[in-house]
Design a protein around this motif. Structure first.
Motif, PDB file in Angstrom:
ATOM      1  N   LYS A 147       0.918  -1.280   0.166  1.00 31.52           N
ATOM      2  CA  LYS A 147      -0.183  -0.050   0.098  1.00 31.52           C
ATOM      3  C   LYS A 147       0.749   1.222   0.002  1.00 31.52           C
ATOM      4  O   LYS A 147       0.713   2.351  -0.573  1.00 31.52           O
ATOM      5  N   GLU A 148       1.771   1.402   0.585  1.00 29.11           N
ATOM      6  CA  GLU A 148       2.868   2.341   0.990  1.00 29.11           C
ATOM      7  C   GLU A 148       3.486   2.610  -0.500  1.00 29.11           C
ATOM      8  O   GLU A 148       3.608   3.916  -1.021  1.00 29.11           O
ATOM      9  N   LYS A 149       3.900   1.702  -1.062  1.00 26.29           N
ATOM     10  CA  LYS A 149       4.526   1.619  -2.518  1.00 26.29           C
ATOM     11  C   LYS A 149       3.757   2.274  -3.529  1.00 26.29           C
ATOM     12  O   LYS A 149       4.001   3.180  -4.350  1.00 26.29           O
ATOM     13  N   LEU A 150       2.434   1.853  -3.469  1.00 26.13           N
ATOM     14  CA  LEU A 150       1.463   2.376  -4.503  1.00 26.13           C
ATOM     15  C   LEU A 150       1.106   3.649  -4.073  1.00 26.13           C
ATOM     16  O   LEU A 150       0.864   4.695  -4.944  1.00 26.13           O
ATOM     17  N   LEU A 151       1.064   4.231  -2.974  1.00 24.45           N
ATOM     18  CA  LEU A 151       0.709   5.552  -2.686  1.00 24.45           C
ATOM     19  C   LEU A 151       2.135   6.525  -2.768  1.00 24.45           C
ATOM     20  O   LEU A 151       1.739   7.383  -3.536  1.00 24.45           O
TER      21      LEU A 151
ATOM     22  N   ASP B 221       1.566   6.219 -13.217  1.00 24.70           N
ATOM     23  CA  ASP B 221       0.385   5.631 -13.504  1.00 24.70           C
ATOM     24  C   ASP B 221       0.172   4.220 -13.141  1.00 24.70           C
ATOM     25  O   ASP B 221      -1.163   3.866 -12.771  1.00 24.70           O
ATOM     26  N   PHE B 222       1.252   3.454 -12.930  1.00 22.68           N
ATOM     27  CA  PHE B 222       1.470   2.081 -12.248  1.00 22.68           C
ATOM     28  C   PHE B 222       2.516   1.729 -11.786  1.00 22.68           C
ATOM     29  O   PHE B 222       3.763   2.502 -11.963  1.00 22.68           O
ATOM     30  N   VAL B 223       2.793   0.654 -11.429  1.00 22.52           N
ATOM     31  CA  VAL B 223       4.131   0.089 -10.587  1.00 22.52           C
ATOM     32  C   VAL B 223       4.407  -1.277 -11.353  1.00 22.52           C
ATOM     33  O   VAL B 223       3.579  -2.036 -11.629  1.00 22.52           O
TER      34      VAL B 223
END
Length: 280
Positions: A20-24, A32-34
Motif C-alpha cells: 500500500k505504501e509503495k502504491l501511494l 500511473d502504475f508500478v
C-alpha cells in the motif's frame, strides 16, 4: 484516455515499505502504475506462492489507491534459467514461469518482462541454447492460455543485448504472446560496444515492441546510474519508440539508501513525462 502510461519500477523504493505504501508513493510522484519485481531472491520468488486471499487483498489495495501493478520484471530466471544444463534447475525455471503467469493473471498484470539469456551463472552451450528455445515455446503457450504477454528484456550479456537478437527468438516462436520489452540503457550500451545505431536496432522490433524500460547507463555499466548522468539519449529513444507504437514506459532505477528517494521518484517522473509529452 491518456495517450500513454508511465510506470515505476518497484525497486526504486525502500523494500521495507508495504505494498500500500509503495502504491501511494508512486501515486504521489505522479506515476500511473508500478512494475513488480520477481527476482532471484527467496523473498521475491515466494510471491509466486501467495494465496488467493493474499492476491485478492493486493488487488483491493490497487483499487483503493488507484495505482495498479500492470507489468512484472521476472528476473528470477537468472538463478533458475530455462536453458540450464542442470535438469533440476531447468525444471524449477519452468515452474517459476508457470507460477509467474498465474500470478500475473490473478493481479491483472498485462506484460511479463523476460530475462533474455539461456543461462547466467553457468556456461552457455549449444545444448543450453537449444533447450532455451524449446522451453521458450512452451512458456509462450502458457502465456497464450492466460492472455498474458511476454516481452524479452534486452540484457547486459552478449546472448541478447539488442532488439535484433531478441527478434530472432520472437520470429522463431512466432506467437502473438512473445514480443520484446527493450531496455533503453542496455541497447544504448550495446550500440556503443558494437559501433551501431541504437535507433536502427530499435526499429528491428517494429510491430513487436510492447513497452520500454527507461534506464540510464554509461558504457560498461548497467545499474544505479542516476538519470541525467549517463549517455542514454532519452529524447531520441522515446521519439523512435513512440513512432514504433510503444505507449507503455517504465522508469527503471534503484533505491540505494538515499534519504532523498522520494525526490528521486518525482525527478524521474517529471523528467520522463516531460519527454514523452512532446510526442502527444
Amino acid at each position: 484516455m491518456k495517450a500513454y502510461t508511465l510506470g515505476l519500477y518497484e525497486k526504486s523504493m525502500p523494500n521495507t515499505l508495504t505494498w500500500k505504501e509503495k502504491l501511494l508513493e508512486a501515486r504521489e510522484a505522479g506515476f500511473d502504475f508500478v512494475e513488480i519485481s520477481i527476482d532471484e531472491t527467496d523473498e521475491k520468488l515466494d510471491r509466486l506462492n501467495w494465496t488467493k486471499e493474499e492476491r485478492l487483498e493486493l488487488v483491493k489495495i490497487m483499487n483503493e489507491v488507484g495505482v495498479p501493478i500492470r507489468t512484472m520484471c521476472l528476473s528470477g530466471h537468472r538463478k533458475y534459467p530455462i536453458g540450464s544444463n542442470d535438469e533440476a534447475t531447468c525444471r524449477r525455471g519452468m515452474e517459476i514461469m508457470e507460477k509467474a503467469i498465474e500470478l500475473a493473471e490473478d493481479l491483472g498484470i498485462r506484460i511479463i518482462q523476460l530475462a533474455g539469456y539461456d543461462v547466467y551463472y553457468e556456461e552457455s552451450t549449444p545444448e543450453s541454447v537449444e533447450r532455451f528455445g524449446k522451453n521458450l515455446a512452451t512458456a509462450t503457450m502458457m502465456a497464450a492460455r492466460a492472455g498474458v504477454t511476454l516481452g524479452f528484456e534486452t540484457m547486459e550479456t552478449e546472448f541478447m543485448n539488442t532488439v535484433e537478437k531478441a527478434m530472432k527468438y520472437v520470429k522463431l516462436v512466432n506467437n502473438t504472446y512473445l514480443n520484446v520489452y527493450p531496455d533503453a540503457g542496455n541497447i544504448t550500451n550495446a550500440a556503443v560496444m558494437y559501433h551501431t545505431d541504437v535507433l536502427e536496432d530499435l526499429r528491428t522490433g517494429e510491430g513487436h515492441l510492447v513497452a520500454m524500460h527507461l534506464k540510464e547507463t554509461v558504457p560498461g555499466k548497467f545499474r544505479e546510474i542516476p538519470f541525467g548522468t549517463g549517455h542514454v539519449d532519452f529524447e531520441s529513444m522515446v521519439h523512435e519508440a513512440w513512432k514504433l507504437g510503444i505507449r507503455k514506459f517504465v522508469t527503471e532505477f534503484w533505491y540505494t539508501g538515499s534519504d532523498a528517494w522520494r525526490e528521486d521518484l518525482k525527478f524521474a517522473h517529471d523528467m520522463m513525462s516531460a519527454i514523452i509529452e512532446k510526442e502527444r
